[in-house]
Motif scaffolding. Structure first.
Motif, PDB file in Angstrom:
ATOM      1  N   SER A  12     -16.596 105.039  39.400  1.00 47.91           N
ATOM      2  CA  SER A  12     -16.537 105.633  40.741  1.00 47.91           C
ATOM      3  C   SER A  12     -16.110 104.597  41.772  1.00 47.91           C
ATOM      4  O   SER A  12     -16.347 103.396  41.602  1.00 47.91           O
ATOM      5  N   LEU A  13     -15.499 105.100  42.832  1.00 47.42           N
ATOM      6  CA  LEU A  13     -15.155 104.298  43.999  1.00 47.42           C
ATOM      7  C   LEU A  13     -15.312 105.167  45.231  1.00 47.42           C
ATOM      8  O   LEU A  13     -15.150 106.390  45.153  1.00 47.42           O
ATOM      9  N   ARG A  14     -15.594 104.521  46.358  1.00 48.54           N
ATOM     10  CA  ARG A  14     -15.649 105.235  47.629  1.00 48.54           C
ATOM     11  C   ARG A  14     -14.685 104.576  48.592  1.00 48.54           C
ATOM     12  O   ARG A  14     -14.857 103.403  48.926  1.00 48.54           O
ATOM     13  N   LEU A  15     -13.689 105.334  49.026  1.00 47.15           N
ATOM     14  CA  LEU A  15     -12.732 104.844  50.000  1.00 47.15           C
ATOM     15  C   LEU A  15     -13.200 105.212  51.405  1.00 47.15           C
ATOM     16  O   LEU A  15     -13.787 106.273  51.618  1.00 47.15           O
ATOM     17  N   SER A  16     -12.909 104.326  52.331  1.00 44.68           N
ATOM     18  CA  SER A  16     -13.235 104.577  53.735  1.00 44.68           C
ATOM     19  C   SER A  16     -11.977 104.418  54.575  1.00 44.68           C
ATOM     20  O   SER A  16     -11.087 103.629  54.244  1.00 44.68           O
TER      21      SER A  16
END
Length: 115
Positions: A17-21
């Motif tokens: 998983s990754l979270r982009l902002s």
């Protein structure tokens, strides 16, 4: 002048998983829509997910059920990416469209899914 700056990209293993902002700054008002697009090497830029000022979201078939778009229009936009696949590898761009129809793009953040 509106500026969009993405962050959160990187290298992740398949299934991870990754979270982009995306942070917006400048002369900003509520955008009519914000979204994430991506471009893989040798391919055209494609839609990943969008969200309107009323909160209505739309996803590409390839990301539906795995990615979630959210944010605090106009200040921030996020993309939670789960169950990542090698074919998700691309440069991810933040996009915003204002009430006058002007389009704004960030500089992009690289996401690489590889073991």
């Amino acid at each position: 002048q509106v500026r969009l700056v993405e962050s959160g990209g990187g290298l992740v293993q398949p299934g991870g998983s990754l979270r982009l902002s995306c942070a917006a700054s400048g002369s900003i008002f509520t955008f009519n829509a914000m979204g994430w697009y991506r471009q893989a090497p040798g391919k055209q830029r494609e839609l990943v997910a969008t969200i309107t000022s009323t909160g209505s979201s739309n996803y590409a078939d390839s990301t539906k059920g795995r990615f979630t778009i959210s944010g605090d229009n106009p200040k921030t936009l996020y993309l939670q990416m789960n169950s990542l696949l090698p074919e998700d590898t691309a440069v991810y761009y933040c996009h915003a469209r204002d009430r006058w129809g002007n389009n704004y793009w960030g500089q992009g953040t690289q996401v690489t899914v590889s073991s």
